[in-house]
Design an enzyme around this catalytic site. Structure first.
Site, mmCIF file in Angstrom:
data_model
loop_
_atom_site.group_PDB
_atom_site.id
_atom_site.type_symbol
_atom_site.label_atom_id
_atom_site.label_comp_id
_atom_site.label_asym_id
_atom_site.label_seq_id
_atom_site.Cartn_x
_atom_site.Cartn_y
_atom_site.Cartn_z
ATOM 1 N N SER A 6 0.795 -1.231 0.000
ATOM 2 C CA SER A 6 0.000 0.000 0.000
ATOM 3 C C SER A 6 0.827 1.280 0.000
ATOM 4 C CB SER A 6 -0.962 0.008 1.197
ATOM 5 O OG SER A 6 -0.257 -0.156 2.415
ATOM 6 N N ASP A 47 -3.538 6.925 10.400
ATOM 7 C CA ASP A 47 -3.556 5.521 10.839
ATOM 8 C C ASP A 47 -2.195 5.032 11.336
ATOM 9 O OD1 ASP A 47 -2.087 5.113 8.528
ATOM 10 O OD2 ASP A 47 -3.693 4.099 7.447
ATOM 11 N N HIS A 59 0.432 4.272 7.195
ATOM 12 C CA HIS A 59 0.851 4.878 5.936
ATOM 13 C C HIS A 59 1.426 6.263 6.191
ATOM 14 C CE1 HIS A 59 -2.473 2.032 4.878
ATOM 15 N NE2 HIS A 59 -1.500 1.609 4.098
#
Length: 371
Positions: free
Chosen positions: A33, A247, A250
């Site tokens: 990601s 979060d 990331h």
């Protein structure tokens, strides 16, 4: 006849070499990601040089598979966001000769293990994948991320020269020696199939969000850093000063810009020290070589009991976001200032999740594996 065939093959080989532009530098980017990019694309990210290109590795409204496009984010896929590759290329263009162009070939699958890029193991693992959101991403890559990266790299190499490989993957499984060995196997597989000189094409491996910044997966960084002690022409890219997103899994938009600069500077340090010096001076003069990291006084202790997660906080918590390793918020609990409470787990996805606790002073995170 044999002589004619040999002559034709020689001519074809010569034409191919002539078609390749030595001043078109190609970089392969892969991972999960954070390589795909998870941060908002802002106005400054849309100003892109005509010398910065991206090979489309999927079809999309703004791209056609296998064709070059101006490197306007998102680079990885049409449904991705801002990532480290965006400012990697821009930073290089600030210091390389004017005749040089940069091309990115990016394939990334959110939340994937490193084995999804192991050509000898990925088919069986991908066939067992049950998560709908991940299957949707895999479908865009023909359910074989390694093969898509390889085929697009071959297409790109017809126009330019492969100069480096960038990896950002590790939040899922960079906690042991097998991760390191698998990554090096993937590099060797690419080297053998693309026939590039491994001494001239460095492998750059990026750190995840650091633990001192609240990074949920910061404990993967020791394994990531260890890889450069085992393999030649392999280098670690620091995430120092790279701001995390809410979060703590990331990076933020500015965090990705900083990480991209770090990738570029590390590449130059190992390939052209003189350009690296120029790059450092330019970043320092512009104040782009450092960032301020906000810290939080919030401390969290958790204990899992069956389908409940007991939480004790050092200060009142307003809300808790539950985030998947793909960056998706799957549930939000509104607490209104509680310090001790229990969160139900039975209606959450059966996967590894990040719990992001928000208080007046900032955030704290913990990961919970529900598999």
């Amino acid at each position: 006849m044999k002589k004619v065939i040999i002559l034709l093959m020689t001519i074809m080989g010569t034409l191919q070499l002539q078609a390749q532009d030595e001043n078109f530098w190609i970089f392969l980017c892969f991972g999960q990601s954070n390589m795909a990019g998870q941060a908002p694309i802002e106005a400054q990210d849309l100003q892109v040089s005509d010398r910065y290109l991206s090979m489309a590795t999927t079809d999309g409204a703004d791209r056609t598979l296998g064709q070059w496009r101006k490197a306007v984010p998102p680079l990885c896929r049409a449904d991705a966001h801002l990532g480290p590759a965006d400012w990697f290329g821009r930073t290089l263009l600030d210091v390389v000769p004017d005749g040089v162009r940069i091309g990115i070939v990016s394939v990334a699958v959110e939340g994937c293990p490193i084995t999804f890029f192991d050509k000898d193991k990925n088919a069986a693992l991908i066939a067992k994948e049950e998560r709908d959101w991940m299957n949707g991403i895999l479908d865009q890559y023909g359910r074989d991320p390694y093969e898509r990266l390889l085929s697009m790299a071959k297409t790109a190499a017809k126009d330019g020269v492969i100069k480096g490989i960038l990896l950002h993957q590790g939040e899922t499984d960079a906690y042991n020696d097998q991760w390191r060995k698998t990554l090096r196997k993937i590099y060797r597989d690419l080297q053998q199939e693309l026939r590039f000189d491994s001494t001239a094409v460095p492998l750059l491996v990026g750190e995840v969000v650091r633990g001192e910044y609240g990074g949920v997966c910061g404990h993967a960084n020791p394994t990531i850093n260890d890889i450069q002690n085992h393999y030649p022409n392999t280098y670690v890219v620091s995430s120092e000063g790279c701001l995390p997103s809410d979060d703590n899994l990331h990076f933020s938009s500015e965090g990705y810009r900083m990480l991209g600069r770090h990738y570029a500077l590390r590449y130059l340090e190992v390939t052209n020290p003189q350009l690296a010096k120029s790059c450092r001076e330019k970043l320092s003069a512009a104040g782009l070589d450092k960032a301020s990291i906000a810290t939080s006084s919030l401390k969290i202790e958790t204990r899992r009991s069956g389908t409940m997660l007991s939480v004790s906080a050092s200060e009142p918590v307003e809300k808790v976001d539950v985030v998947s390793f793909s960056g998706q918020t799957v549930k939000t609990y509104t607490l209104g200032g509680k310090r001790n409470y229990e969160l139900p787990l039975n209606d959450l996805p059966k996967e590894k999740l990040v719990f992001v606790f928000q208080s007046a002073s900032g955030r704290a995170t913990t990961d919970v594996d529900l598999r």
